[in-house]
Design an enzyme around this catalytic site. Structure first.
Site, PDB file in Angstrom:
ATOM      1  N   ASP A  15      -1.030  45.180  28.647  1.00 47.98           N
ATOM      2  CA  ASP A  15      -2.247  44.379  28.460  1.00 47.98           C
ATOM      3  C   ASP A  15      -3.056  44.981  27.321  1.00 47.98           C
ATOM      4  OD1 ASP A  15      -4.284  42.439  29.006  1.00 47.98           O
ATOM      5  OD2 ASP A  15      -5.439  43.994  30.009  1.00 47.98           O
ATOM      6  N   SER A  16      -4.004  44.221  26.824  1.00 46.96           N
ATOM      7  CA  SER A  16      -4.874  44.731  25.758  1.00 46.96           C
ATOM      8  C   SER A  16      -5.782  45.847  26.278  1.00 46.96           C
ATOM      9  CB  SER A  16      -5.726  43.591  25.207  1.00 46.96           C
ATOM     10  OG  SER A  16      -6.437  42.968  26.252  1.00 46.96           O
ATOM     11  N   CYS A  78      -1.327  40.264  29.605  1.00 47.19           N
ATOM     12  CA  CYS A  78      -2.444  39.764  28.792  1.00 47.19           C
ATOM     13  C   CYS A  78      -2.206  38.282  28.466  1.00 47.19           C
ATOM     14  CB  CYS A  78      -2.515  40.585  27.515  1.00 47.19           C
ATOM     15  SG  CYS A  78      -3.800  40.057  26.383  1.00 47.19           S
ATOM     16  N   GLU A 158     -16.175  43.713  32.407  1.00 47.87           N
ATOM     17  CA  GLU A 158     -16.071  45.141  32.047  1.00 47.87           C
ATOM     18  C   GLU A 158     -17.341  45.889  32.466  1.00 47.87           C
ATOM     19  OE1 GLU A 158     -14.113  46.661  28.811  1.00 47.87           O
ATOM     20  OE2 GLU A 158     -12.408  45.413  29.357  1.00 47.87           O
ATOM     21  N   CYS A 192      -7.476  34.446  31.883  1.00 45.82           N
ATOM     22  CA  CYS A 192      -7.796  35.720  31.232  1.00 45.82           C
ATOM     23  C   CYS A 192      -7.764  36.791  32.320  1.00 45.82           C
ATOM     24  CB  CYS A 192      -9.193  35.638  30.606  1.00 45.82           C
ATOM     25  SG  CYS A 192      -9.786  37.227  30.006  1.00 45.82           S
ATOM     26  N   HIS A 194      -9.487  39.250  32.918  1.00 46.44           N
ATOM     27  CA  HIS A 194     -10.762  39.750  33.441  1.00 46.44           C
ATOM     28  C   HIS A 194     -11.406  38.826  34.473  1.00 46.44           C
ATOM     29  CE1 HIS A 194     -10.258  42.467  30.164  1.00 46.44           C
ATOM     30  NE2 HIS A 194     -11.430  43.039  30.345  1.00 46.44           N
TER      31      HIS A 194
HETATM   32  N1  DGL Z   1      -6.407  40.655  28.256  1.00 48.72           N
HETATM   33  C1  DGL Z   1      -7.065  39.570  27.588  1.00 48.72           C
HETATM   34  C2  DGL Z   1      -6.539  38.246  28.147  1.00 48.72           C
HETATM   35  O1  DGL Z   1      -6.063  38.161  29.255  1.00 48.72           O
HETATM   36  C3  DGL Z   1      -8.566  39.628  27.748  1.00 48.72           C
HETATM   37  C4  DGL Z   1      -9.222  40.759  27.003  1.00 48.72           C
HETATM   38  C5  DGL Z   1      -9.005  40.705  25.511  1.00 48.72           C
HETATM   39  O2  DGL Z   1      -9.567  39.820  24.836  1.00 48.72           O
HETATM   40  O3  DGL Z   1      -8.261  41.553  25.015  1.00 48.72           O
HETATM   41  O4  DGL Z   1      -6.586  37.251  27.461  1.00 48.72           O
END
Ligand code: DGL
Length: 275
Positions: A15-16, A78, A158, A192, A194
Site C-alpha cells: 500500500d502507499s 492500495c 490519518e 480507498c 482509509h
Molecule cells: N492507499 C490509497 C488508496 O487506497 C489512499 C492513500 C493515498 O492517497 O496514498 O487509494
C-alpha cells in the site's frame, strides 16, 4: 507451485502507507496460518493526488521490493495503485498471482445491489481513471455509478478524526456534491484504504438503507480462493508471522498504523527499507 516449502512463503501486501493494514487485518483473520509481509510506501504517500506515471513507477518499485523478499502472491491493497497499475504489476509478477482491491469491491457491491446505483468514494487518481465504474459496469451493465473524490477523508482518517462534528460535516459536504441532481445511491463503496475507519460516520450521514461496501473482506476471500485453487495454502499448527516494512517514518507508521490494524504496533516491529 504445490511444494509445502513454497506454501510457507509469505503473501506480499503493498500500500502507499498504513491504510492497507485494514486489508492485512482481513487476510490475517481469514487465513491465520499465512505468513504476511506488508510494505507501506510512507515516503511517497499520498499516491491519490499524484499523476498516473508517478503512481505506476512507485508501485513497480514497491512490487520489486516485495518480489525480492520471495512471496507467493501479491495483494495490491492500495485502491489508487490497483486502479492505475494492476495490469503492469501482473506482468511484473507473472506467473505469480496479483490481486487488487477494485474488482473485489465492485463484485461485493453488484452482488448485494444488482442493477443498483452505486456511489464510489475514492482518491482523485482513482476517480480520474474511472476504475470502479469500469469494473462495476463490466459485472453489471444495468448498474448506475457515480464516483466522488474525497481527499480530505484520507487526512481525517490519518488524524484519527473519524467521528464527531468535523468528520460529519466533511462527509456531508462530499455526499451532497455526489448526490446532486437527485442521485440516490443504494450502495456506497469505500474505494480507498482509509475510508473503513470512517464507515460509521459515512453510514450515519447516508440513509440507513444504503449499504456501505468495504472491499477488505471480499479481497481476503479472493486471496483465500486463489491459494486454494493454486494449492499454495499454508496449513500449519503455528500461526503465520506478520512483517512490516516502511519507506519512511517508522514511529508514525506504528502510531497511525495501529489504528488501521485495530491493535497496537510498536516502532521496533517496523523495518525501514529503501526502494
Ligand atoms: N492507499 C490509497 C488508496 O487506497 C489512499 C492513500 C493515498 O492517497 O496514498 O487509494
Amino acid at each position: 507451485m504445490s511444494d509445502s516449502k513454497d506454501n510457507d512463503l509469505p503473501i506480499g501486501i503493498f500500500d502507499s502507507g498504513v491504510g492497507g493494514l485494514t486489508v492485512l487485518k482481513a487476510i490475517n483473520a481469514e487465513l491465520p496460518d499465512e505468513n504476511l509481509v506488508y510494505l507501506g510506501d510512507t515516503a511517497r504517500l499520498p499516491y491519490g493526488t499524484k499523476s498516473p506515471a508517478s503512481i505506476a513507477r512507485y508501485a513497480t518499485q514497491a512490487t520489486e521490493k516485495l518480489k525480492m523478499q520471495g512471496i507467493k502472491l501479491l495483494v495490491v491493497a492500495c485502491n489508487t495503485a490497483s486502479a492505475v497499475a494492476l495490469d503492469a504489476l501482473r506482468a511484473q509478477m507473472s506467473p505469480l498471482p496479483v490481486i487488487g482491491v477494485v474488482e473485489p469491491g465492485a463484485t461485493a457491491a453488484v452482488g448485494a445491489r444488482p442493477g443498483g446505483s452505486h456511489l464510489v468514494l475514492a482518491t482523485e487518481a482513482t476517480v480520474a481513471l474511472g476504475a470502479y465504474r469500469r469494473a462495476i459496469k463490466t459485472l453489471d451493465p444495468a448498474a448506475t455509478v457515480r464516483e466522488q473524490a474525497c481527499e480530505l477523508l484520507v487526512a481525517l482518517a490519518e488524524e484519527g478524526w473519524t467521528e464527531g462534528d468535523i468528520a460529519s460535516k466533511v462527509i456531508r459536504r462530499y455526499l451532497d456534491e455526489a448526490t446532486e441532481g437527485d442521485f440516490r445511491p443504494e450502495s456506497i463503496i469505500l474505494g480507498c484504504t482509509h475510508f473503513p475507519l470512517l464507515k460509521d460516520s459515512i453510514q450515519a450521514a447516508a440513509s440507513d438503507e444504503v449499504l456501505i461496501v468495504d472491499s477488505a473482506n471480499t479481497t481476503a476471500a479472493v486471496v483465500s480462493d486463489t491459494l486454494r485453487s493454486d494449492r499454495t495454502l499454508r496449513v500449519s499448527d503455528k500461526a503465520g508471522t506478520l512483517r512490516f516494512l516502511a519507506t519512511d517514518g517508522v514511529t508514525r507508521f506504528a502510531r497511525i498504523g495501529g489504528r488501521f490494524l485495530g491493535q497496537p504496533l510498536s516502532d521496533t516491529e517496523i523495518e525501514l527499507v529503501d526502494l
